[in-house]
Design an enzyme around this catalytic site. Sequence first.
Site, short mmCIF file in Angstrom:
data_model
loop_
_atom_site.label_atom_id
_atom_site.label_comp_id
_atom_site.label_asym_id
_atom_site.label_seq_id
_atom_site.Cartn_x
_atom_site.Cartn_y
_atom_site.Cartn_z
CG HIS A 155 -1.83 -1.09 0.83
ND1 HIS A 155 -3.35 -0.81 0.36
CD2 HIS A 155 -2.23 -2.31 1.18
CE1 HIS A 155 -3.81 -1.86 0.68
NE2 HIS A 155 -3.49 -2.68 0.83
CG ASP B 232 -0.12 9.23 0.30
OD1 ASP B 232 -0.36 8.12 0.69
OD2 ASP B 232 -1.02 10.16 0.50
#
Length: 476
Positions: free
Chosen positions: A169, A378
Site C-alpha cells: 500500500h 504517498d
Amino acid sequence: GDPQVPAQRTFDLVIAANRLPVDAVTGADGKITWRRSPGGLVTAMESVMHGREGAWVGWAGEPGKAPRAFTQNSMHLRPVRLDQDDVVDYYEGQSNDCLWPIYHDAIVPAKFRRRWRTAYERVNTRFAEQVAKVAAPGATVWVHDYQLQLVPALLRKLRSDVRIGWFNHIPFPPVELFMQMPGREGILEGLLGADFLGFQRKPDAANFLRACRGLLDVTVRGDVVHLPDGRSVRASAVPISVDYNGLRELAGDPAVQQRAAEIREQLGDPKHILLGVDRLDYTKGLRHRLKAYGELLQSGDLDPSETVFVQVATPSRERLAAYRELRGQVELEVGRINGEHSPIGSTALTYLHRSFPRTEMVALFAAADVLIVTPLRDGMNLVAKEYVACHADDGAIVLSEFTGAADELSRAYLCNPHDIDKLKQTILQAMHDPPGEHRRRMRSMRRTVMTNDVQHWAEDFLTNLQAAPHKPKGHR
Ligand code: GDG
C-alpha cells in the site's frame, strides 16, 4: 511436500493484513460488538468474494489474548494475537519507526533496533502459521502491506500448494535507501515467496526489481524475477482506488447534500472553502501546506473574510516521538495563523484533530471548493480519489506530484510541495480558474476514477495473481 490438510474449516480465498476489517465497540453493558471498519479495502474484498466465502487473518487491535474466530457479513475473521511487546516492537517499532520512514524517502530518520527485527520475524511467522491453518488446498492467499513482508516466504515453506500474492500500500524505496536496512536481503527473500507482487506505481515495482538485481543472486528479465530454484515471481503496478459508486451514491443523498450546505453556512458562507484531510503523519506535507496558506494570508493574496481552510488531521501513531513532535509543530502553526489572521467571530483555519463518520467526511468533500493534498511521499492517496467521486462538475484538487494518485489524476493542479512559492501560485490558480476549466478537469478525473474503481483494482490484482507462474516448468 504434501499440503498438510488441516482439521478446522478452510477457505479458498484468504486475506492476511495487519488489522482485521473490524473495530471493537464496547456497549453500555460492557459487551463487545464488532463494527465493520470504514474504507475501501473491505468493500473491495467483499466484492471479489462474489458470494464465495473467504477468511481474513489479522490483529483485532487490542494487545493480549486474541478474540475467538467469528463471522461478520459472511467474512470469516481469524484474529492473530499480538502481545504488548509485539505491539511495541513489531508494530510501532519495526513497522512504523523503521520501515515506514525508509519507504517514504526517510522524511524523518529511520531507527534500527535488533529487537524490533526479531519481533517482526516472530509476528510474521505467527501470521504465516495462522494462514497455513485456514487455507484450503490450492487456496489463493492475498497478503497486504509492509508489516507482513516475510509472510509470503514463511507461508510457502508451510504450504507449497497455495498461490500467494502480496500488495504494497505504500511506496517501495529506491535501492540506495532500501540498502540502509539491516537484514535487507531477508525482506526481499520474504517477498519472493509470493507468485505475484503488486505495487501502487510502476516506479515502485521498478525499485523492487532493481533491489533484487543488486542485492540478491537472481536474474531479472522485464518484470519477472527468476530464482535459482526455478521459480519465478512477477512484480508490477496495480494502483488501488476507491468505491466510486458507493461514494457517488452517498454524495448524492439529500441528507448529505443538506449537511454540506449546513457546513458552508456554519463556516460563515465564505466564497472559498479549502479542505485538507489526512492522518496526522509527517509524510502528508501538512507543514508545507500551512506555511503556504499562512504566507498567502500574510501577503493579502487571500482574504480571511472570503476564504476558510478546514484541515481534518486524524490522530495517528501517537505513541511515536516523530508523530508527537509533528503534532506540536502543526498545532503551534495553526495557533499562529489563527492568532494573526482570524477575523473576530470566524476562523481562518479550522483544525480538527479527531475522526469523523463517513457521511460527515463525504459532506465535507462535497462542501469544499478546493481540496489540498500535499504529501512529500504517498503510496496512492485515496482522499484525492474520494473527492473526485464526490464532485460531479465543480471543485478542484491541488495535488502533490509525490503521490501515486498524481500518475492517474494528471488533470489535478499538480505541485511540488517543497517549492512553497509555486505551491502558493498553484493554490491561487486552482481557486481562481473559471468554472469551465474546473468542469473539464473534474470530468476527466471522474472518468478515470469511475473506470478504475476499487472493485476493478481487486479484480485486476487477482487476475494478475492467477496468471502468475505458480510452479516452475516441469513441476506441474
Ligand atoms: C495508506 C497509504 C494509500 C481520514 N480521516 C477520516 C477518514 N479518513 C480516510 C480517508 C481515506 C483514508 O482514511 C486515508 O487513506 P489515504 O490513502 O489518504 O492514506 P493512508 O492512511 O496513509 O493509507 C496510501 C492507502 O494506504 C491505500 O492503499 O493510498 O498512500 O499511505 O479513505 O477518507 N475516514 C473517516 N473519518 C475520518 O476522520 N471516516
